[in-house]
Scaffold this motif. Structure first.
Motif, PDB file in Angstrom:
ATOM      1  N   SER A  31       0.833  -1.198   0.000  1.00  0.00           N
ATOM      2  CA  SER A  31       0.000   0.000   0.000  1.00  0.00           C
ATOM      3  C   SER A  31       0.873   1.256   0.000  1.00  0.00           C
ATOM      4  O   SER A  31       0.582   2.218  -0.722  1.00  0.00           O
ATOM      5  CB  SER A  31      -0.921  -0.014   1.222  1.00  0.00           C
ATOM      6  OG  SER A  31      -1.654   1.172   1.307  1.00  0.00           O
ATOM      7  N   TRP A  32       1.937   1.250   0.789  1.00  0.00           N
ATOM      8  CA  TRP A  32       2.848   2.400   0.849  1.00  0.00           C
ATOM      9  C   TRP A  32       3.509   2.628  -0.512  1.00  0.00           C
ATOM     10  O   TRP A  32       3.610   3.759  -0.977  1.00  0.00           O
ATOM     11  CB  TRP A  32       3.886   2.172   1.954  1.00  0.00           C
ATOM     12  CG  TRP A  32       4.829   3.315   2.179  1.00  0.00           C
ATOM     13  CD1 TRP A  32       4.495   4.614   2.391  1.00  0.00           C
ATOM     14  CD2 TRP A  32       6.255   3.262   2.215  1.00  0.00           C
ATOM     15  NE1 TRP A  32       5.624   5.378   2.568  1.00  0.00           N
ATOM     16  CE2 TRP A  32       6.716   4.575   2.470  1.00  0.00           C
ATOM     17  CE3 TRP A  32       7.182   2.236   2.082  1.00  0.00           C
ATOM     18  CZ2 TRP A  32       8.074   4.874   2.578  1.00  0.00           C
ATOM     19  CZ3 TRP A  32       8.534   2.537   2.199  1.00  0.00           C
ATOM     20  CH2 TRP A  32       8.970   3.845   2.438  1.00  0.00           C
ATOM     21  N   GLU A  51       2.322   1.642  -3.479  1.00  0.00           N
ATOM     22  CA  GLU A  51       1.267   2.080  -4.411  1.00  0.00           C
ATOM     23  C   GLU A  51       0.908   3.545  -4.214  1.00  0.00           C
ATOM     24  O   GLU A  51       0.533   4.234  -5.163  1.00  0.00           O
ATOM     25  CB  GLU A  51       0.024   1.212  -4.238  1.00  0.00           C
ATOM     26  CG  GLU A  51       0.195  -0.203  -4.755  1.00  0.00           C
ATOM     27  CD  GLU A  51      -0.938  -1.134  -4.336  1.00  0.00           C
ATOM     28  OE1 GLU A  51      -1.958  -0.650  -3.787  1.00  0.00           O
ATOM     29  OE2 GLU A  51      -0.777  -2.352  -4.536  1.00  0.00           O
ATOM     30  N   ASN A  52       1.003   4.046  -2.990  1.00  0.00           N
ATOM     31  CA  ASN A  52       0.704   5.450  -2.689  1.00  0.00           C
ATOM     32  C   ASN A  52       1.935   6.351  -2.860  1.00  0.00           C
ATOM     33  O   ASN A  52       2.003   7.437  -2.259  1.00  0.00           O
ATOM     34  CB  ASN A  52       0.139   5.596  -1.270  1.00  0.00           C
ATOM     35  CG  ASN A  52      -1.258   5.059  -1.166  1.00  0.00           C
ATOM     36  OD1 ASN A  52      -2.076   5.284  -2.050  1.00  0.00           O
ATOM     37  ND2 ASN A  52      -1.531   4.341  -0.081  1.00  0.00           N
ATOM     38  N   GLU A  53       2.874   5.876  -3.662  1.00  0.00           N
ATOM     39  CA  GLU A  53       4.085   6.644  -4.016  1.00  0.00           C
ATOM     40  C   GLU A  53       4.876   7.120  -2.779  1.00  0.00           C
ATOM     41  O   GLU A  53       5.362   8.231  -2.720  1.00  0.00           O
ATOM     42  CB  GLU A  53       3.718   7.812  -4.914  1.00  0.00           C
ATOM     43  CG  GLU A  53       3.092   7.355  -6.226  1.00  0.00           C
ATOM     44  CD  GLU A  53       2.613   8.504  -7.092  1.00  0.00           C
ATOM     45  OE1 GLU A  53       2.582   9.660  -6.622  1.00  0.00           O
ATOM     46  OE2 GLU A  53       2.291   8.225  -8.260  1.00  0.00           O
ATOM     47  N   ARG A  59       4.018   7.953   0.178  1.00  0.00           N
ATOM     48  CA  ARG A  59       3.476   8.974   1.077  1.00  0.00           C
ATOM     49  C   ARG A  59       3.350   8.371   2.471  1.00  0.00           C
ATOM     50  O   ARG A  59       3.067   7.191   2.610  1.00  0.00           O
ATOM     51  CB  ARG A  59       2.114   9.469   0.590  1.00  0.00           C
ATOM     52  CG  ARG A  59       2.217  10.333  -0.640  1.00  0.00           C
ATOM     53  CD  ARG A  59       0.859  10.961  -0.972  1.00  0.00           C
ATOM     54  NE  ARG A  59       0.830  11.299  -2.391  1.00  0.00           N
ATOM     55  CZ  ARG A  59       0.280  10.536  -3.336  1.00  0.00           C
ATOM     56  NH1 ARG A  59      -0.325   9.419  -3.018  1.00  0.00           N
ATOM     57  NH2 ARG A  59       0.328  10.906  -4.596  1.00  0.00           N
ATOM     58  N   PRO A  75       2.126   6.806   5.583  1.00  0.00           N
ATOM     59  CA  PRO A  75       0.873   6.093   5.875  1.00  0.00           C
ATOM     60  C   PRO A  75       0.104   6.799   6.992  1.00  0.00           C
ATOM     61  O   PRO A  75       0.709   7.362   7.909  1.00  0.00           O
ATOM     62  CB  PRO A  75       1.336   4.692   6.336  1.00  0.00           C
ATOM     63  CG  PRO A  75       2.741   4.583   5.883  1.00  0.00           C
ATOM     64  CD  PRO A  75       3.290   5.971   5.819  1.00  0.00           C
TER      65      PRO A  75
END
Length: 185
Positions: free
Chosen positions: A175-176, A178-180, A182, A184
């Motif tokens: 998830s981290w 995939e969120n470039e 950013r 968490p």
């Protein structure tokens, strides 16, 4: 031969200061070696045979120079008279140093495992795996953790500070990524 064993009121420091010649030279960080029946100091370690408070026997404690607490405390063998402890010797001391060093090494490994986590996840581009690490900094006032992304060559791609209780898993790492990278929430 004089009896230099420690009584319950003597300390190792008292014994050393009483027997040490006066010196006007600057003190060194390395204590002088001592090789006595119940006190053995050498190579950064001190072995001290003490009365076992739990029973009528004896125990030995191993203390690494500069530490307050013993790294190892264990039972010690009775001497031939079945009353006094067996004297320390070079062989016993070396075995105790090896055992105490191993205890410290295992403790450090366990602490490192608690403070450092790592998982591998696919990069957003899908052409390589990334290593995502979480290193907890156990500050007494404000503990935190560093979440870091490393490429296949070990080069740091990103790093953010997160809460010390952040749970690193493959899902949270992916998830981290995939969120470039950013922070968490």
């Amino acid at each position: 031969m004089t009896d230099t064993s420690l009584s319950s009121t003597d300390s190792a420091a008292d014994l050393i200061s009483d027997n040490a010649p006066e010196s006007h030279e600057a003190e060194t960080d390395t204590p002088e070696a001592i090789h006595e029946d119940r006190l053995w100091r050498d190579g950064g370690w001190t072995a001290r045979v003490i009365k076992n408070e739990d029973d009528d026997g004896w125990a030995v404690e191993m203390i690494k120079d500069g530490e307050q607490e013993p790294a190892l405390v264990g039972p010690w063998t009775m001497g031939r008279n079945k009353k006094d402890p067996k004297p320390l010797d070079v062989s016993a001391f070396n075995t105790l140093v090896k055992t105490a060093s191993e205890v410290l090494r295992r403790h450090e490994q366990q602490l490192r495992a608690q403070l450092h986590k790592s998982v591998r996840v696919a990069a957003a581009t899908g052409d390589e795996d990334l290593e995502i690490t979480l290193d907890i900094v156990p500050d007494e006032d404000e503990p935190y953790a560093l979440l870091t992304a490393l490429d296949a060559f070990g080069e740091q791609l990103a790093q953010v500070q997160v809460a010390a209780n952040f749970k690193l898993s493959k899902a949270s790492a992916a998830s981290w990524v995939e969120n470039e990278f950013r922070r968490p929430s």
